[in-house]
Design a protein around this motif. Structure first.
Motif, PDB file in Angstrom:
ATOM      1  N   ALA A 106       0.824  -1.206   0.000  1.00  0.00           N
ATOM      2  CA  ALA A 106       0.000   0.000   0.000  1.00  0.00           C
ATOM      3  C   ALA A 106       0.860   1.257   0.000  1.00  0.00           C
ATOM      4  O   ALA A 106       0.549   2.245  -0.688  1.00  0.00           O
ATOM      5  N   ILE A 107       1.950   1.237   0.753  1.00  0.00           N
ATOM      6  CA  ILE A 107       2.880   2.373   0.745  1.00  0.00           C
ATOM      7  C   ILE A 107       3.490   2.549  -0.647  1.00  0.00           C
ATOM      8  O   ILE A 107       3.655   3.677  -1.140  1.00  0.00           O
ATOM      9  N   LYS A 108       3.817   1.452  -1.302  1.00  0.00           N
ATOM     10  CA  LYS A 108       4.383   1.541  -2.656  1.00  0.00           C
ATOM     11  C   LYS A 108       3.405   2.225  -3.606  1.00  0.00           C
ATOM     12  O   LYS A 108       3.809   3.013  -4.479  1.00  0.00           O
ATOM     13  N   MET A 109       2.107   1.943  -3.449  1.00  0.00           N
ATOM     14  CA  MET A 109       1.129   2.605  -4.311  1.00  0.00           C
ATOM     15  C   MET A 109       1.083   4.099  -3.999  1.00  0.00           C
ATOM     16  O   MET A 109       0.988   4.933  -4.924  1.00  0.00           O
ATOM     17  N   GLN A 110       1.182   4.471  -2.731  1.00  0.00           N
ATOM     18  CA  GLN A 110       1.186   5.886  -2.394  1.00  0.00           C
ATOM     19  C   GLN A 110       2.419   6.587  -2.967  1.00  0.00           C
ATOM     20  O   GLN A 110       2.324   7.721  -3.462  1.00  0.00           O
ATOM     21  N   ILE A 111       3.562   5.914  -2.897  1.00  0.00           N
ATOM     22  CA  ILE A 111       4.783   6.483  -3.492  1.00  0.00           C
ATOM     23  C   ILE A 111       4.584   6.689  -4.988  1.00  0.00           C
ATOM     24  O   ILE A 111       4.984   7.721  -5.554  1.00  0.00           O
ATOM     25  N   LYS A 112       3.951   5.742  -5.632  1.00  0.00           N
ATOM     26  CA  LYS A 112       3.687   5.854  -7.069  1.00  0.00           C
ATOM     27  C   LYS A 112       2.769   7.038  -7.358  1.00  0.00           C
ATOM     28  O   LYS A 112       2.928   7.750  -8.352  1.00  0.00           O
ATOM     29  N   PHE A 113       1.805   7.265  -6.459  1.00  0.00           N
ATOM     30  CA  PHE A 113       0.824   8.348  -6.627  1.00  0.00           C
ATOM     31  C   PHE A 113       1.504   9.718  -6.566  1.00  0.00           C
ATOM     32  O   PHE A 113       1.214  10.602  -7.382  1.00  0.00           O
TER      33      PHE A 113
END
Length: 554
Positions: A440-447
């Motif tokens: 989930a953190i990786k998706m936020q970083i991508k965002f």
């Protein structure tokens, strides 16, 4: 009514705790029959008329005068940290100090609940009428099959309050670029919560709604600033165990025909154990006479976790965030709720999840039947906030892990009700939780930190530094670095549940198994994790409980 009169009265119902659930049930019972003698005993004060609680800018919320200010025990998987653990201590309970997020959770959660206890009343369709009964949702194009429009709790949204933040279209586009689509009507409270929905809050024009205000307790006797030590029980000559009243911490006793524990997921199991109802081994340790050996009391504690990180804006003078010179933010409605447009709720990649499940369970799960794998599940809630620095130069990303599989406990610290119990949520103790929060953190970083979205390409200029770490979050962050950051920063959403679960401690009528005339109505009875902000599920639980209790009386 003074204490001497209260002691002399034969009460129909005595509520232990005057929080959200007790406010709803007591109000409804009085509504069903005004002649009922109902007593609510609350450990905290009555703050119903306190203007600095209702106001959007209140400073008396978390860590304030209406907070129990608990701490967890040292968390093995969080570098041994003790976590501050807020809980409401006043009439209305958590509705005095929460963040007002009105997030129901997913249909699948409730259906899992109903199937687990083999009672359709606790499925989504069984609870939906009570979810609707509790709310008055305002907005355009309301789905009235799913939403209530004339209940006690007023629900505002970003749209209904005309709070259109400058980054609204950018945020919506960025989620779409990551494959997270907008929900129908931007409503995440209509059964399916996976997707992007408008922020909804139980506020009216920014004013906090306390449960004991919107469910008035007129005609009900209230005893505030009073701690209940234990439930008094008696046995008939035939050996039937029954609740008969309560004992206060000052030694006074109050009698009642039915006792309803609504002290919350922390205090309810503590009071049960001090009453001699709980795991015999633990009670024996403190020389508490065992009235009923009930091993499930205090076990199964679940909570949602939160992790926050901040990111720099490329040009703060563009007026994207609160604190900037953007005249939009001077309009009063922008102070009526949290500084954000959306909640984006997402699943996590299933292949890695399958491996994490296998690590926890010892065998490879069947994707067609395993409840974490078969449907889309709302593992993570992404909260992108347009605030973070006084000068408007930062934005804040919060990650709320909704579908946690770690389970902990609430155990006695002593045989004294004045001592806080030992709270152990056992955060990040499962491979599933560690995998899910990392993804989930990786998706936020991508965002915010990559070229994959308009937010990353045009608006954001990298993360801020984190104390104690020599690098910032970026698309190059390793799993090991993310894990270390999480161990150092994960905290509580103060959504505890499950410590007196339906099926193991109470039956589907909310009666404590093996004890007549004793019920539990609060989030401690949830037998599964609800992937929403737990106040909505607790309102629905309490609305249905009131009907069950009154039907039993008839």
């Amino acid at each position: 009514m003074d204490l001497s009169e209260i002691k002399e009265t034969s009460w129909d119902y005595v509520f232990v705790g005057g929080g959200l659930a007790a406010s709803v049930v007591a109000h409804r019972l009085h509504e069903f029959d005004p002649k009922l003698k109902i007593l609510v005993v609350e450990a905290g004060p009555n703050a119903n008329d306190s203007p600095d609680v209702i106001a959007p800018s209140s400073t008396h919320l978390v860590k304030g005068v209406f907070d129990w200010k608990y701490k967890t025990v040292e968390q093995k998987h969080l570098n041994g940290r003790q976590i501050d653990w807020p809980a409401g201590k006043a009439l209305g309970g958590g509705t005095l100090i929460n963040s007002n997020g009105w997030i129901r959770g997913d249909k699948f959660d409730y259906d899992l609940w109903g199937s687990k206890v083999n009672d359709p009343r606790w499925s989504y369709d069984g609870l939906l009428p009570f979810m609707k009964k509790s709310e008055s949702f305002k907005g355009e194009n309301i789905n009235k099959e799913q939403r209530g429009v004339d209940g006690p709790s007023f629900i505002q949204s970003v749209t209904s309050t005309n709070r259109h933040f400058p980054l609204r279209s950018h945020a919506l586009q960025s989620w779409a670029e990551l494959g997270v689509e907008a929900l129908p009507g931007l409503d995440a409270n209509a059964g399916c919560s996976v997707g992007v929905g408008d922020l909804q809050e139980n506020k009216e024009n920014g004013q906090r709604e306390i449960a004991s205000v919107v469910y008035p307790l007129d005609g009900i006797t209230i005893l505030t600033d009073t701690l209940v030590e234990k439930v008094l029980t008696e046995k008939t000559p035939e050996g039937i165990l029954s609740a008969a009243g309560v004992k206060l911490s000052n030694g006074e006793e109050i009698r009642g025909r039915e006792i309803i524990l609504s002290a919350g997921a922390i205090r309810t199991p503590q009071i049960l154990k001090l009453s001699g109802i709980g795991p015999a081994e633990e009670l024996n340790k403190f020389k508490i006479p065992v009235v009923l050996d009930l091993p499930g009391v205090g076990e199964g504690l679940a909570d949602h976790t939160i992790f926050l990180h901040q990111w720099k804006l490329k040009d703060p003078s563009d007026g994207w965030a609160l604190g900037s010179n953007n005249p939009l933010f001077s309009k009063p409605q922008y102070g009526w709720g949290s500084p954000m447009d959306f909640l984006a709720t997402v699943d996590v990649p299933k292949e890695g999840l399958k491996a994490a499940i296998a690590e926890d369970e010892g065998s490879v799960p069947d994707p067609s039947t395993h409840p974490l794998l078969k449907p889309k599940r709302p593992f993570a809630e992404n909260v992108f906030m347009y605030a973070g620095a006084p000068d408007g130069s930062l934005v804040t990303f919060a990650l709320v892990m909704l579908l946690t599989t770690s389970r902990g406990s609430v155990k006695l610290a002593s045989d004294n009700i004045q001592d806080h119990p030992l709270i152990d949520p056992n955060y990040l103790s499962t491979a599933v939780d560690r995998y899910a929060i990392r993804e989930a953190i990786k998706m936020q970083i991508k965002f915010v930190g990559s070229d994959a979205t308009i937010m990353g390409r045009e608006i954001i200029d990298g993360a801020t530094s984190v104390p104690g770490f020599d690098q910032v979050l970026s698309k190059d962050s390793t799993d090991e670095y993310i894990d270390a950051l999480l161990r150092a920063g994960v905290g509580t959403c103060f959504h505890p549940m499950g410590t007196a679960a339906m099926g193991s401690v109470v039956d589907t009528d909310l009666l404590v198994k093996g004890v007549h005339n004793l019920r539990i109505v609060d989030a401690s009875v949830f037998p599964v994790v609800i992937t929403g902000h737990t106040q909505v599920a607790t309102f629905a639980l309490a609305e249905q409980a009131a009907e069950i209790i009154y039907a039993g009386r008839r």
